[in-house]
Motif scaffolding. Structure first.
Motif, mmCIF file in Angstrom:
data_model
loop_
_atom_site.group_PDB
_atom_site.id
_atom_site.type_symbol
_atom_site.label_atom_id
_atom_site.label_comp_id
_atom_site.label_asym_id
_atom_site.label_seq_id
_atom_site.Cartn_x
_atom_site.Cartn_y
_atom_site.Cartn_z
ATOM 1 N N LYS A 90 2.300 1.882 -3.432
ATOM 2 C CA LYS A 90 1.301 2.401 -4.369
ATOM 3 C C LYS A 90 1.096 3.895 -4.197
ATOM 4 N N LYS A 91 1.431 4.368 -3.030
ATOM 5 C CA LYS A 91 1.248 5.802 -2.792
ATOM 6 C C LYS A 91 2.341 6.652 -3.459
ATOM 7 N N ILE A 92 3.393 5.974 -3.828
ATOM 8 C CA ILE A 92 4.497 6.715 -4.478
ATOM 9 C C ILE A 92 4.108 6.971 -5.928
ATOM 10 N N ARG A 146 1.207 -1.973 -12.435
ATOM 11 C CA ARG A 146 0.032 -1.137 -12.182
ATOM 12 C C ARG A 146 -1.225 -1.648 -12.886
ATOM 13 N N ASN A 186 0.833 -1.205 0.000
ATOM 14 C CA ASN A 186 0.000 0.000 0.000
ATOM 15 C C ASN A 186 0.866 1.253 0.000
ATOM 16 N N GLN A 187 1.942 1.149 0.768
ATOM 17 C CA GLN A 187 2.851 2.309 0.842
ATOM 18 C C GLN A 187 3.450 2.599 -0.526
ATOM 19 N N GLU A 191 8.713 6.194 -8.162
ATOM 20 C CA GLU A 191 8.920 4.752 -7.993
ATOM 21 C C GLU A 191 10.000 4.242 -8.958
#
Lengths: 656, 212
Positions: free
Chosen positions: A6-8, A508, A3-4, A13
C-alpha cells in the motif's frame, strides 16, 4: 506485506505488477488521459427551496401562466392533481431542466416552447444558489449565482443551450466531487471498432430522477453499464472514476483487438480460398500446356541464329573497314597505271607525229606565207639550223630507251594493279558472301520468329502459368507469415498495463466497496419493511449492480419482481445508499429524489401508498432528504403530504 | 594525271580533223588544193569531241536515240570498255560559249609544212569565217602516217566518225550542242571542263537495258 504494498504509489505498483517500466506505464496512462482519483466522496446535500416558471400557452388554451412553488425544504413534497394531464410532469421536468442545464426527453417540446422564463433556487450545504433563464426561440440565456444575504455572486453566464448545460454540469460535478463517466460503446457491425462515449452531469443526474421506467436499479439509462458506474460513483468510492476510465479503455483495446482478429481471420480465410483457386487454375493450365506443341527448339535455334547474325554483322564491319582502305590504294594504283598508259600513248603519238612532220620540209613562212627557197632548205640540212627562224635543230633523244623505260613503268603498275585487284576482288567476294549470309540469317530469324508467333496459345498458357506460380508463392500460407502478431511484438504491452492497472485500482476501493454494499444491502432490507415489502427476507446488492432477493422463501432478483416492487426497491436502494453515506460520511449523492407518477402503468395505489408512507418516515430519519413526488391524488398522498408541502390541482383544475 | 600533249601531237590531231571532215575543193589558181574545211568554230567543236570521249559518247547515245542506229550504241559502249574517258581525255578550258584553246601555233605548223592554207570570207576589214584549204599533200601525209604508225589509226577512225555525226552542222550548231552539256556539267568559266563519264555510263546502261 500488504501494508508495504500500500505504500507503493499507484504507477509504481502497476509497473511492478505488469513487469513494465514506470516510464512505459506513465506513457500509457498519459496516452489514454487517465486521471488518478484517490479521494473518497464526502456527502453534500442539495435541496430545492423555490421553483418559478412563466409563459404563454398556445393551442386550446392561450392564457398566460406563472407557476411558483415556494418554501420548499428537506422532506416530502407533492405535485398532485385529481385528474391526469394537469401539468404535474412538466413541473418535475422544469426542475430537471434547471438542475441539469438541459431538458430531458420526457419534457414535451411544445410545452417547453410555452415557457418564457424559469428559475430555481436551491441550497447545497447551506449555500444558496439561483439559476435563472429566459427562453426564446428554443434557446436559453441566463445565469447561475450564489446568494449571500442581499448579494448575488455570479458563478457563470450562458447564452445558449450548450453553454447552459456546460455551466450546470461543471458546477454540479465540482460540488459533489463527481467525474464524467466514460463508457465504450461497441459498433453495430462486428468488423468495426466501437467508440468511446462520455456521460456528463445530465447522465449522472439520472440517479436523482425516478420516472415510470424501472428497468435500471440506478438511473434510467440502461446502456453502457451506466447503472453500475452511477452506483459506484454515488457510493463515494475512491479511485472509482479512474477505475471507470480504465475499464472503458480495456473495452476499447478489446474491441480493437477483436476487430483486428476478425479482419485477420477473414483475410487469412480469403487468402486460403484464393490459394486453393490458384492451385486449381495452375493444375488446369499445366494439363493444358502438355497438349500444346513445344516451342523450346525454335527458341534455341532463334537464339543461335541471332548470335550468328551478330557475328556476321561484326565481320562485315571489319571487312568494310579493310575495303575502304584497299579501295583508296586500289584507286591510287589504277591512276598510276592509267597515267603510265597515257604517257606511253602520248610518247608514241608524239614520236609518230614528230616523224611525220620532220620529213616535211618547210614550204613557207607560217607568218607571212612567203615561200622558202631551196638554198635555205639545203643550208638547214647541212648546218642543222631552221630554214625559217635559224634556230638550231637538236637531234632527237634515244626514243627506244625512253619508250622502254615507260613500258617498264607500265608493266610494274599493271602488275601492282592486278595484284591489288585480285586482293580487292577477293575481299569484295568475301564481303558479298557475308552480306549474302547476313541476308540468309535474317531470313532464318524472320522464319523462326514467324514460327514462334505460330505458338500463341502455348505462349499465352506459359505466361499464365508463370503468373499463377508467382501468385501461388504470394498466397502460400506459412506458419511464420500467418501467425497472429503477438502483443509482445508491440513496443509497449498496453493491454497488460491496463489489466494490471484495473486490478490495482480495484484493490484500492474493493474492500470499502464490499463493506458499503453490505451495509447498503442491510439498509435496503430494513427500509423495505417501511415501504410495504415485508415479505423480503434477505437482500444482497452487488457492485454490478444487481439486487438478489429472498422473498417468500425463494430467491429472485430485481428484474423479476413486479413493477410496484421495482418502484419501491429502486427508490429505497437510493435512499439506503444515502442513509449509509450519511452514517459513514462517504458518498456523492446530493440527497434529492424526484419521483414522477408512481401510480402509472401496473403499479397499484396500494404500492404507491406503501411507498409514500415509508418515505414520510424516512424523511424524518434522514432530515437532509428531499423527495418531490408528482402523482395523482389519493387519500394516502393527501394525508401524508402536508398542504403547505404540495401543489394540488383539484377536479378539472390545472396546476399552471 | 593531267594529260598534256606535244605540239606535233596537236598538229597531227588537227590535221586528221581537217582532212577527214573536209569537202572536195578545186582551186582554179592552184591545182594542188584538193579540199576545204569550213569554219574555225567547227574545227574547235570537233577537236572538243576528240579530246572528250565521254561527251562524244553522250552525243552518240543521243544520235542513237534519234535514229536508232545500233552502231552508235556499240561504239559508245566500246568507248567505255576501252576506258577512253580516262586514257584519251585531253583537258580543255571552258570559255564564254564553250570549249576553247588557241590553236594558231599548231595550225601554223601545218601551214609551214605546206599542208593547209588559211582562207577567209571577209566583210570590210574583218574576217567573218575562217576556212582551211587543204593541199593534196595533207591527204597523202594522213594516208601514209596511218599506215606507218598504227597508233595514229585511232585519230583517223575517230575523226571520220565525228565528221559523220556532225553531218552538215556548222560550227555554231555544234558548239551550241556541246555548250548545253558543258553547262550541265556546271563548269566554271576559265575552269577545266570536267568529265561526265559517270552520268553517260549510267545513261548508256539505261539505254542498253531498254534496247534489249
Amino acid at each position: 506485506m500488504e501494508n508495504q504494498l500500500k505504500k507503493i504509489g499507484w504507477i509504481d505498483e502497476i509497473a511492478s505488477n505488469s513487469k513494465c517500466s514506470v516510464e512505459e506505464v506513465k506513457s500509457v496512462i498519459q496516452k489514454y488521459e487517465i486521471q488518478q482519483s484517490p479521494n473518497i466522496g464526502i456527502p453534500k446535500h442539495l435541496h430545492i427551496i423555490e421553483l418559478n416558471f412563466s409563459g404563454i400557452k398556445e393551442g386550446n388554451f392561450t392564457n398566460d401562466f406563472n407557476f411558483s412553488f415556494e418554501n420548499l425544504k428537506p422532506g416530502i413534497f407533492g405535485v398532485i392533481s385529481d385528474n391526469n394531464l394537469r401539468g404535474k410532469t412538466t413541473v418535475l421536468e422544469v426542475i430537471k431542466w434547471m438542475l441539469r442545464g438541459s431538458s430531458s426527453s420526457l419534457m414535451q417540446e411544445g410545452v417547453k416552447q410555452w415557457i418564457k422564463s424559469a428559475s430555481l433556487k436551491f441550497i447545497i450545504d447551506k449555500e444558496l444558489y439561483l439559476v435563472k433563464v429566459t427562453h426564446t426561440q428554443n434557446e436559453v440565456k441566463g445565469k447561475l449565482v450564489s446568494i449571500s444575504g442581499e448579494f448575488e455572486n455570479q458563478i457563470s453566464e450562458f447564452y445558449s443551450n450548450d453553454e447552459f448545460e456546460g455551466c450546470m454540469s461543471e458546477f454540479m460535478i465540482k460540488q459533489f466531487s463527481l467525474d464524467r463517466i466514460s463508457a465504450f460503446r461497441n459498433a453495430p457491425i462486428q468488423e468495426e471498432v466501437g467508440s468511446k462515449v462520455n456521460h456528463n452531469w445530465s447522465s449522472l443526474a439520472s440517479a436523482l430522477f425516478i420516472s415510470t421506467n424501472y428497468s435500471s436499479l440506478f438511473g434510467d439509462i440502461p446502456t453502457d453499464g451506466l447503472s453500475n458506474r452511477l452506483m459506484n460513483m454515488y457510493l463515494g468510492l475512491p479511485w472509482i472514476s479512474t477505475y471507470i476510465a480504465l475499464k472503458t479503455i480495456e473495452s476499447q483495446i478489446k474491441s480493437e483487438n477483436r476487430v483486428e482478429d476478425i479482419h485477420f481471420d477473414k483475410e487469412l480465410e480469403r487468402k486460403k480460398e484464393r490459394y486453393q483457386e490458384i492451385i486449381e487454375e495452375l493444375r488446369v493450365k499445366e494439363e493444358l500446356i502438355k497438349t500444346l506443341p513445344e516451342n523450346k527448339g525454335v527458341i534455341e535455334k532463334l537464339s543461335e541464329v541471332r548470335d550468328r547474325y551478330g557475328l556476321c554483322g561484326r565481320q562485315i564491319t571489319n571487312l568494310d573497314r579493310q575495303l575502304r582502305k584497299q579501295s583508296e590504294d586500289f584507286d591510287a594504283i589504277k591512276e598510276t597505271k592509267d597515267s603510265d598508259k597515257i604517257r606511253i600513248n602520248n610518247f608514241k603519238e608524239d614520236m609518230a607525229a614528230h616523224a611525220v612532220f620532220k620529213r616535211l620540209n618547210p614550204t613557207c613562212c607560217p607568218h607571212c606565207e612567203s615561200e622558202i627557197d631551196k638554198e635555205k632548205i639545203k643550208k638547214e640540212k647541212s648546218n642543222q639550223h631552221c630554214a625559217i627562224c635559224d634556230s638550231a635543230l637538236l637531234e632527237s633523244e634515244d626514243a627506244e630507251v625512253l619508250l622502254s623505260d615507260l613500258e617498264l613503268n607500265l608493266k610494274a603498275s599493271e602488275k601492282a594493279y592486278k595484284e591489288i585487284q585480285i586482293e580487292y576482288v577477293k575481299l569484295n567476294n568475301n564481303h558479298s558472301q557475308l552480306i549474302s549470309s547476313l541476308f540468309q540469317l535474317q531470313k532464318q530469324i524472320n522464319q523462326y520468329e514467324y514460327e514462334l508467333n505460330e505458338f500463341p496459345e502455348r505462349n499465352k498458357v506459359e505466361k499464365e502459368i508463370t503468373r499463377l506460380l508467382i501468385l501461388k508463392e504470394e498466397y502460400t500460407v506459412s506458419e511464420r507469415k500467418f501467425n497472429k502478431p503477438l502483443i509482445k511484438d508491440k513496443r509497449i504491452d498496453e493491454k497488460k498495463i491496463i489489466t494490471k492497472a484495473i486490478e490495482i485500482t480495484k484493490s484500492r476501493f474493493e474492500k470499502l466497496q464490499k463493506e458499503l454494499l453490505q451495509e447498503v444491502s442491510d439498509e435496503i432490507l430494513r427500509i423495505s419493511k417501511l415501504v410495504g415489502l415485508g415479505n423480503i427476507e434477505s437482500i444482497q446488492l452487488s457492485s454490478i449492480p444487481t439486487l438478489s432477493l429472498n422473498k417468500d422463501g425463494s430467491t429472485t432478483s430485481y428484474s423479476k419482481v413486479s413493477e410496484g416492487e421495482k418502484l419501491r426497491l429502486k427508490v429505497i436502494t437510493t435512499i439506503a445508499l444515502l442513509s449509509v453515506a450519511e452514517k459513514r460520511k462517504v458518498g456523492r449523492h446530493p440527497g434529492i429524489l424526484l419521483i414522477d407518477s408512481p401510480g402509472a402503468q401496473e403499479v397499484s395505489d396500494k404500492d404507491v401508498n406503501s411507498l409514500i408512507e415509508g418515505l414520510k418516515k424516512l424523511t424524518t430519519e434522514l432530515p437532509f432528504l428531499q423527495i418531490i413526488i408528482a402523482s395523482r391524488a389519493t387519500d394516502v398522498i393527501l394525508n401524508q403530504i402536508d398542504k403547505n408541502h404540495r401543489k394540488y390541482a383539484k377536479g378539472n383544475d390545472y396546476l399552471w | 594525271m593531267m594529260n598534256t600533249t606535244s605540239v606535233y601531237q596537236d598538229a597531227i590531231r588537227l590535221l586528221f580533223i581537217l582532212v577527214n571532215a573536209s569537202e572536195e575543193f578545186c582551186d582554179e589558181f592552184d591545182s594542188s588544193i584538193k579540199g576545204i574545211f569550213r569554219g574555225k568554230a567547227r574545227l574547235y567543236a570537233m577537236d572538243f569531241w576528240v579530246r572528250y570521249p565521254d561527251y562524244f559518247a553522250n552525243e552518240l547515245l543521243q544520235k542513237y536515240l534519234e535514229i536508232k542506229k545500233a552502231r552508235y550504241l556499240e561504239i559508245a559502249e566500246t568507248i567505255f570498255e576501252d576506258k577512253e574517258p580516262d586514257l584519251r581525255n585531253i583537258p580543255m578550258i571552258r570559255y564564254l560559249f564553250g570549249a576553247y584553246e588557241k590553236l594558231d601555233n599548231t595550225l601554223s605548223i601545218l601551214v609551214s609544212k605546206g599542208l593547209i592554207k588559211q582562207s577567209g570570207q571577209k566583210s570590210n576589214t574583218k574576217i567573218d569565217q575562217y576556212d582551211y584549204l587543204l593541199f593534196e599533200k595533207a591527204f597523202e601525209v594522213i594516208r601514209d602516217a596511218t599506215k606507218e604508225f598504227p597508233i595514229l589509226k585511232w585519230y583517223d577512225e575517230r575523226t571520220q566518225l565525228i565528221s559523220e555525226i556532225s553531218g552538215n552542222k556548222g560550227g555554231a550548231a555544234l558548239k551550241d550542242r556541246q555548250y548545253e552539256q558543258i553547262v550541265y556539267a556546271k563548269t566554271k568559266l576559265g575552269g577545266i571542263i570536267p568529265s561526265i563519264k559517270e552520268e553517260v555510263h549510267i545513261e548508256l546502261n539505261r539505254i542498253k537495258s531498254i534496247s534489249k
